[in-house]
Each structure stands twice: as C-alpha cells, then as structure tokens.
Motif scaffolding. Structure first.
Motif, PDB file in Angstrom:
ATOM      1  N   LYS A   1      49.473  59.935  -9.463  1.00 55.68           N
ATOM      2  CA  LYS A   1      49.071  61.180  -9.360  1.00 55.68           C
ATOM      3  C   LYS A   1      50.124  61.980  -8.596  1.00 55.68           C
ATOM      4  N   LEU A   2      50.943  61.316  -7.838  1.00 53.13           N
ATOM      5  CA  LEU A   2      51.912  62.058  -6.976  1.00 53.13           C
ATOM      6  C   LEU A   2      53.187  62.045  -7.891  1.00 53.13           C
ATOM      7  N   GLU A   3      53.397  61.051  -8.797  1.00 52.22           N
ATOM      8  CA  GLU A   3      54.484  61.591  -9.944  1.00 52.22           C
ATOM      9  C   GLU A   3      54.152  62.717 -10.984  1.00 52.22           C
ATOM     10  N   GLU A   4      52.988  63.026 -11.070  1.00 46.09           N
ATOM     11  CA  GLU A   4      52.608  64.084 -11.734  1.00 46.09           C
ATOM     12  C   GLU A   4      52.518  65.339 -11.080  1.00 46.09           C
ATOM     13  N   GLN A   5      52.204  65.174  -9.930  1.00 52.21           N
ATOM     14  CA  GLN A   5      52.220  66.333  -9.126  1.00 52.21           C
ATOM     15  C   GLN A   5      53.614  66.866  -8.666  1.00 52.21           C
ATOM     16  N   LEU A   6      54.685  66.091  -8.435  1.00 56.22           N
ATOM     17  CA  LEU A   6      55.960  66.257  -8.559  1.00 56.22           C
ATOM     18  C   LEU A   6      56.786  66.642  -9.785  1.00 56.22           C
ATOM     19  N   ASN A   7      56.249  65.971 -11.101  1.00 59.38           N
ATOM     20  CA  ASN A   7      56.963  65.821 -11.910  1.00 59.38           C
ATOM     21  C   ASN A   7      58.194  65.247 -11.832  1.00 59.38           C
ATOM     22  N   ILE A   8      58.141  64.001 -11.383  1.00 59.15           N
ATOM     23  CA  ILE A   8      59.387  62.894 -11.018  1.00 59.15           C
ATOM     24  C   ILE A   8      58.815  61.693 -11.342  1.00 59.15           C
ATOM     25  N   LYS A   9      59.941  60.764 -11.342  1.00 62.18           N
ATOM     26  CA  LYS A   9      59.483  59.496 -11.565  1.00 62.18           C
ATOM     27  C   LYS A   9      60.085  58.596 -10.149  1.00 62.18           C
ATOM     28  N   LEU A  10      58.863  57.906  -9.682  1.00 61.65           N
ATOM     29  CA  LEU A  10      59.210  57.214  -8.461  1.00 61.65           C
ATOM     30  C   LEU A  10      59.496  55.506  -8.801  1.00 61.65           C
ATOM     31  N   PHE A  11      59.018  55.290  -9.760  1.00 64.59           N
ATOM     32  CA  PHE A  11      59.159  53.861 -10.038  1.00 64.59           C
ATOM     33  C   PHE A  11      59.731  53.813 -11.431  1.00 64.59           C
ATOM     34  N   ASP A  12      60.621  52.852 -11.710  1.00 65.99           N
ATOM     35  CA  ASP A  12      61.058  52.217 -12.930  1.00 65.99           C
ATOM     36  C   ASP A  12      60.106  50.987 -13.263  1.00 65.99           C
ATOM     37  N   ARG A  13      59.333  51.208 -14.396  1.00 63.06           N
ATOM     38  CA  ARG A  13      58.491  50.219 -14.816  1.00 63.06           C
ATOM     39  C   ARG A  13      58.958  49.705 -16.090  1.00 63.06           C
ATOM     40  N   THR A  14      60.208  49.726 -16.362  1.00 71.76           N
ATOM     41  CA  THR A  14      60.807  48.929 -17.743  1.00 71.76           C
ATOM     42  C   THR A  14      60.844  47.458 -17.324  1.00 71.76           C
ATOM     43  N   GLN A  15      60.930  47.058 -16.215  1.00 72.67           N
ATOM     44  CA  GLN A  15      61.189  45.705 -15.754  1.00 72.67           C
ATOM     45  C   GLN A  15      59.929  45.153 -15.505  1.00 72.67           C
ATOM     46  N   GLN A  16      59.866  43.765 -15.297  1.00 78.33           N
ATOM     47  CA  GLN A  16      58.684  43.039 -15.184  1.00 78.33           C
ATOM     48  C   GLN A  16      58.059  43.341 -13.828  1.00 78.33           C
ATOM     49  N   ARG A  17      58.909  43.906 -12.834  1.00 72.73           N
ATOM     50  CA  ARG A  17      58.464  44.050 -11.543  1.00 72.73           C
ATOM     51  C   ARG A  17      59.100  45.556 -11.252  1.00 72.73           C
ATOM     52  N   ALA A  18      57.823  46.558 -10.945  1.00 71.45           N
ATOM     53  CA  ALA A  18      58.423  48.073 -10.684  1.00 71.45           C
ATOM     54  C   ALA A  18      59.389  48.154  -9.612  1.00 71.45           C
ATOM     55  N   GLN A  19      60.599  48.743  -9.939  1.00 76.68           N
ATOM     56  CA  GLN A  19      61.321  49.093  -9.094  1.00 76.68           C
ATOM     57  C   GLN A  19      61.560  50.532  -8.720  1.00 76.68           C
ATOM     58  N   LEU A  20      61.870  50.864  -7.355  1.00 77.64           N
ATOM     59  CA  LEU A  20      62.000  52.338  -7.069  1.00 77.64           C
ATOM     60  C   LEU A  20      63.213  53.131  -7.607  1.00 77.64           C
ATOM     61  N   THR A  21      63.082  54.165  -8.111  1.00 76.06           N
ATOM     62  CA  THR A  21      64.121  55.125  -8.867  1.00 76.06           C
ATOM     63  C   THR A  21      65.086  55.653  -7.596  1.00 76.06           C
ATOM     64  N   PRO A  22      66.163  55.987  -7.756  1.00 77.06           N
ATOM     65  CA  PRO A  22      66.960  56.818  -6.710  1.00 77.06           C
ATOM     66  C   PRO A  22      65.754  58.051  -6.098  1.00 77.06           C
ATOM     67  N   THR A  23      65.298  58.770  -6.986  1.00 84.91           N
ATOM     68  CA  THR A  23      64.170  59.719  -6.477  1.00 84.91           C
ATOM     69  C   THR A  23      63.305  59.141  -5.450  1.00 84.91           C
ATOM     70  N   GLY A  24      62.848  58.089  -6.087  1.00 88.18           N
ATOM     71  CA  GLY A  24      61.736  57.210  -5.194  1.00 88.18           C
ATOM     72  C   GLY A  24      62.074  56.985  -3.929  1.00 88.18           C
ATOM     73  N   LYS A  25      63.346  56.402  -3.841  1.00 90.53           N
ATOM     74  CA  LYS A  25      64.176  55.906  -2.737  1.00 90.53           C
ATOM     75  C   LYS A  25      64.202  56.897  -1.602  1.00 90.53           C
ATOM     76  N   LEU A  26      64.713  58.105  -2.254  1.00 86.23           N
ATOM     77  CA  LEU A  26      65.075  59.485  -1.321  1.00 86.23           C
ATOM     78  C   LEU A  26      63.555  59.876  -0.631  1.00 86.23           C
ATOM     79  N   LEU A  27      62.383  60.057  -1.513  1.00 90.66           N
ATOM     80  CA  LEU A  27      61.310  60.406  -1.156  1.00 90.66           C
ATOM     81  C   LEU A  27      60.789  59.388  -0.018  1.00 90.66           C
ATOM     82  N   LEU A  28      60.780  58.195  -0.387  1.00 89.81           N
ATOM     83  CA  LEU A  28      60.513  57.022   0.752  1.00 89.81           C
ATOM     84  C   LEU A  28      61.044  57.195   1.961  1.00 89.81           C
TER      85      LEU A  28
END
Length: 300
Positions: A39-66
C-alpha cells in the motif's frame, strides 16, 4: 503523508530479516505486513523492495526511506517518553539563575547527572546580579534562583531556603595606593578611591546601590569575576567573597584591607515559586542540600 505503521513495518523487516519475523515482532500476521508495504509503494508510486530474488531486498529508494524514516520513529518515541514524563510531573525545561556572587562550578556535576538521567530535559543556566535575580523569578523568567540575599521584593509568591553565610571583606591590589594605608582604615579614607561595583541586572525593579552613597568614583562591571579582575589590575577597591579573594592573596596579588567597621556575613538563599514546581526543580534543590555543594565556599 507517510503512515507511522508503514515506517515501523519497514524498520522491523530490515532489522529482523524477513516479513514473517517482522510480523511476529509487531504482533501482526505476515499478510498484514505485506499489505502495508504494498500500500505504501502504491501510495508513493515507488518500489521499496526488489522481489526478483529469493529473498526480498531493499531498493536504493527503500534504503533512503528507511534511513529517514528511522529518524521520524526516533522522534516519535522521544515525544511519547516526554509526554509520559510531563504527565508524571517532570518538566521539559528547567531554567536556573545563579547570582554572580556564587560560582557555577559546584553545579556542573549535578546538572550533568540530571541530564544523563533525563536526556529529554533542557536546562537553561543564566547569571544575574543583585535584584536582577529576584526579578527573574518574580517575572517568571526563571524557575530557580541560587545565591540571592534575603531582601526579596515585597508581595512575592515564592519559597526560599538558606544555603549558608558568606563573608565579604574589602580588598585591593597589592600595588594599589590603599594597600599602603595604616590600619585600621576609616571609611572616610576609602571614599576617595575608585570603588568597583557589580551593576544590578534588574530591568524593572529599582537597582540596589548598597554602600555607594558618598563615593567619589565608581567603576561598574557586570559580574563578580570582572570585579575580581579589576582589583587584580589595581583599578580600585571593593568587597569580594572570601572564596574568590583567597587564592589571589596567596599569590601575593590581593591585599585585605582592615577597616574600622567590618561587614557582617551575608546569608544566601535559593528560592523558587510557591506554585507547584516540576520534578527536575525539586531534584536539583534536594541534591544541592544533600551534597552541600557550596560547603567550601561558605566555610572559606
């Protein structure tokens, strides 16, 4: 606006390493955590996690927001703690005035201890002189005054507690002409010299001019330390607290003047409003008394 629960979820996922572990920490089901992040990703229209790997990883945008979000979470936590403290009687700011007749050095260990125990507490420490200290309390510019004499303005709503008695004798520099006079010295002899006085810092109350009547020349300074320095430079004569004068006497730079009528010791007090005071104010007053922090000054 960023939802607080979304920032909490993002922080927990990063610290715990997975959505499931974050859900357990926050007492929520994993699907609720997943929904909050999406819901947060949709609200801000950004990707917080890279889900292409077996384990979701924070994107650079997600790291900044965190990173920025953690500052917000910390401030919210501090605000909550502060609100609880205030509700239990602890003020957020303690305003203290120390009259220039006393040094501030004995207070520093207590102020350090107080701030270490209550990291949200702000302390304001100021110096006033003569009626200026009482005026600061009367006009609600301070919560506690330390080192004042008992001649407070009439009609005040405050309490006071004695700290001790301080002896104030007359001194001059060893190279000053007054140092050569035969003792005991009369007040008439001393009137011809420049007298160094501390200016009353009162803004509204009538300034105190104790002992200035009949003097030929006056040098006004802002603090007791400046008065001490003026005497060391042989500019004039004046009363000094014995604790301040004695080290300079031992160094051979100041001389006590024996006069025909010695001044009486002054009783100094700390005072505060009669209205209910905060816990920090009470704590400091209690520690000043328990530890007798000005003992060496009053016994000198």
């Amino acid at each position: 606006m960023l939802p607080l629960e979304a920032l909490q979820a993002l922080d927990s996922i990063d610290r715990k390493g997975s959505f499931a572990a974050a859900a357990a920490e926050l007492y929520r089901v994993p699907s609720a955590i997943t929904y909050t992040i999406k819901k947060l990703e949709e609200q801000l229209n950004i990707k917080l996690f890279d889900r292409t790997q077996q384990r979701a990883q924070l994107t650079p945008t997600g790291k900044l927001l965190l990173e920025r979000g953690r500052h917000i979470l910390q401030q919210v936590q501090q605000l909550e703690e502060q609100a609880k403290r205030v509700d239990s009687g602890w003020e957020t700011t303690l305003r203290i005035v120390v009259d220039t007749i006393l040094p501030t050095e004995p207070l520093w260990p207590l102020l350090r201890e107080l701030q270490q125990q209550h990291t949200w507490l702000n302390i304001q420490l100021k110096e006033e002189a003569l009626s200026g200290s009482w005026e600061a309390l009367a006009n609600n510019r301070t919560d506690l005054i330390i080192g004042v004499t008992g001649d407070e303005p009439a009609g005040g709503h405050w309490k006071k507690q004695a700290l001790g008695q301080m002896q104030m004798d007359i001194y001059c520099g060893t190279e000053h002409p007054a140092a050569q006079l035969a003792e005991p010295i009369s007040h008439q002899q001393l009137e011809k010299f420049t007298h160094v006085v501390v200016s009353d810092s009162a803004r509204d109350l009538p300034p105190r001019n104790v002992g200035m009547l009949g003097l030929k020349q006056v040098l006004s300074v802002d603090s007791m330390q400046q008065k001490h320095n003026a005497l060391l430079n042989n500019i004039g004569i004046s009363h000094l607290p014995d604790y301040l004068a004695h080290p300079s006497i031992e160094q051979g730079r100041l001389k006590p003047l024996k006069v025909d009528l010695s001044p009486f010791p002054q009783t100094l007090f700390m005072a505060w409003s009669k209205e209910e005071t905060g816990m920090a104010n009470q704590w400091l007053r209690q520690k000043i008394q328990e530890k007798n922090i000005f003992k060496q000054i009053f016994s000198s």
